[in-house]
Design an enzyme around this catalytic site. Structure first.
Site, mmCIF file in Angstrom:
data_model
loop_
_atom_site.group_PDB
_atom_site.id
_atom_site.type_symbol
_atom_site.label_atom_id
_atom_site.label_comp_id
_atom_site.label_asym_id
_atom_site.label_seq_id
_atom_site.Cartn_x
_atom_site.Cartn_y
_atom_site.Cartn_z
ATOM 1 N N ASN A 246 6.649 66.602 -30.850
ATOM 2 C CA ASN A 246 5.602 66.480 -29.830
ATOM 3 C C ASN A 246 4.300 65.906 -30.367
ATOM 4 O OD1 ASN A 246 6.518 67.595 -27.080
ATOM 5 N ND2 ASN A 246 7.390 68.997 -28.573
ATOM 6 N N THR B 94 15.940 62.251 -22.899
ATOM 7 C CA THR B 94 14.736 61.787 -23.603
ATOM 8 C C THR B 94 14.808 62.346 -25.023
ATOM 9 O OG1 THR B 94 13.523 63.615 -22.565
ATOM 10 C CG2 THR B 94 13.268 61.428 -21.591
ATOM 11 N N THR C 249 11.002 71.587 -17.274
ATOM 12 C CA THR C 249 10.912 70.121 -17.300
ATOM 13 C C THR C 249 12.273 69.598 -17.360
ATOM 14 O OG1 THR C 249 9.062 69.974 -18.562
ATOM 15 C CG2 THR C 249 10.267 68.070 -18.523
ATOM 16 N N GLU D 295 13.515 71.301 -27.827
ATOM 17 C CA GLU D 295 13.058 70.389 -28.872
ATOM 18 C C GLU D 295 12.942 71.093 -30.220
ATOM 19 O OE1 GLU D 295 10.621 67.146 -26.193
ATOM 20 O OE2 GLU D 295 9.529 68.830 -27.039
#
Length: 407
Positions: free
Chosen positions: A402, A153, A190, A276
């Protein structure tokens, strides 16, 4: 044990494929499929979040109730979480599409999803994706790599690892791939992780080996303190190495757990380093703690500290933040007894001893902290227990990613 090139298709009898189904992303692969040539023993571990995605519920039921599995279908872009009865129905339809296309029983098909929570899957696209992947299934390293790319992702790179070892004269392989970059926090993170092995081993021991190993691998990773609704690690063992089945915790079982631990550790570190917006893998090693549980707690407290993560991004030897994170972890210790060090490939420097800062060079500390992999070493001076946790620095880009993730 020998480290080899490869991932999910490294073990004998496993094939993979990937395709661009257009589930959410445009002009990139977003579906993958893994297939064992023969029925494989299955094991799984799943999120501890009370809110659990439909694929988590589907897979837990199959891993618990069915003796074997043969296929895994994964999509990126939409998580199929908080989707009610319709989401569970789509798990069933996905499995039935594999049964129709590959003649694999639906109760031997595991599913996994990652992406935005609350959106329904476009089932027609998933079905077409399965039909497109079926003729492309191969056991090549490239097909495994394409599958690893398709499940990403916000990841910036594919994550794969594989090793071989010997059991009774037979070469056994353990390989795997995972994805994970944000919404990552212990128990588990996650993440989606898929592991394959051609080892012959009982389902009970396979599950035990996986359950015990995630404690010191995936559960020691944190990027942002958020535990996902979709966390899943699946392990398939098809026995095609030809070794006598492992049915007890003997030397062969030990060899397998060592190989599994290497692969899981490698994948866990790849996720942490690819957090991220991250520019650095941030590792904390705690040594000489009074118990293993306390060592884990202390290490995770440091890598979860937002202030410490920000200091790592700024290459700032702000040891006070580390000491603070240790202090609120809940573990009792003497602050004047412990020692702190920074280390990387550029060197090692002691920054704290006897309750105060050492006479260290700020320039040298900055140089050490400017590497893409940085370690904080914490010597508790209390016992023999140790633990390692992995995280990443906290950067401007984390907020940017985000702030518009659903766009």
């Amino acid at each position: 044990m020998e480290i080899i090139t490869g991932g999910i298709t490294a073990a004998k009898g496993f094939q993979a494929a990937a395709t661009a189904a257009g589930i959410k992303y445009q002009n990139r692969m977003d579906m993958a499929m893994i297939v064992s040539q023969v029925p494989a023993a299955s094991a799984g571990t799943f999120t501890t979040n009370v809110v659990q995605a439909a694929p988590v519920k589907w897979d837990r039921k199959l891993v618990t109730e069915e003796s074997h599995a043969r296929a895994v279908v994964v999509n990126a872009g939409i998580a199929n979480a908080c989707t009610g009865a319709e989401g569970m129905e789509y798990c069933q339809k996905t499995a039935e599409a594999v049964e129709h296309t590959l003649k694999i029983p639906a109760n031997q098909v595991l599913v996994a999803s990652t992406g935005v929570i609350g959106m329904q899957l476009p089932m027609e696209k998933l079905t077409l994706g399965i039909e497109a992947m079926a003729p492309q299934l191969e056991d090549s390293l490239e097909s495994g790599h394409q599958a690893a790319c398709a499940i990403m992702t916000t990841d910036t790179k594919a994550k794969e690892a594989a090793v071989t070892f010997q059991v009774e004269g037979k070469t056994v392989t353990v390989g795997g791939m995972c994805k994970g970059s944000g919404m990552i926090h212990p128990n588990m993170c996650t993440m989606l992780g898929f592991l394959t092995t051609d080892l012959a081993i009982s389902k009970e021991l396979l599950q035990e080996a996986l359950r015990e190993d995630i404690i010191d691998t995936y559960n020691m990773v944190s990027v942002d303190g958020d535990t996902s609704t979709n966390d899943t690690v699946l392990l398939l063992a098809n026995g095609m190495a030809g070794n006598p089945e492992i049915i007890q915790k003997d030397e062969n079982y030990r060899k397998f757990t060592e190989a599994l631990h290497y692969v899981n550790t490698a994948l866990a570190k790849m996720m942490a380093g690819d957090g991220e917006g991250a520019t650095a893998l941030f590792e904390t090693r705690v040594i000489h703690a009074d118990s293993k549980e306390h060592a884990r707690t202390l290490a995770k407290s440091v890598i979860c500290s937002s202030l410490t993560k920000a200091a790592i991004f700024g290459h700032d030897a702000n040891w006070g933040r580390i000491l603070c994170a240790l202090g609120y972890s809940g573990v009792k210790f003497d602050p004047e007894a412990i020692e702190l060090f920074f280390q990387s490939k550029s060197g090692r420097i002691q920054i704290y001893k006897d309750g105060t800062a050492t006479d260290y060079s700020e320039e040298e500390a900055t140089r050490i902290l400017s590497e893409p992999e940085v370690t904080v070493l914490v010597d508790m001076k209390m016992g023999d227990a140790k633990a390692v946790a992995w995280g990443c620095d906290l950067t401007y880009d984390y907020v940017k990613i985000n702030a518009d993730y659903r766009s």
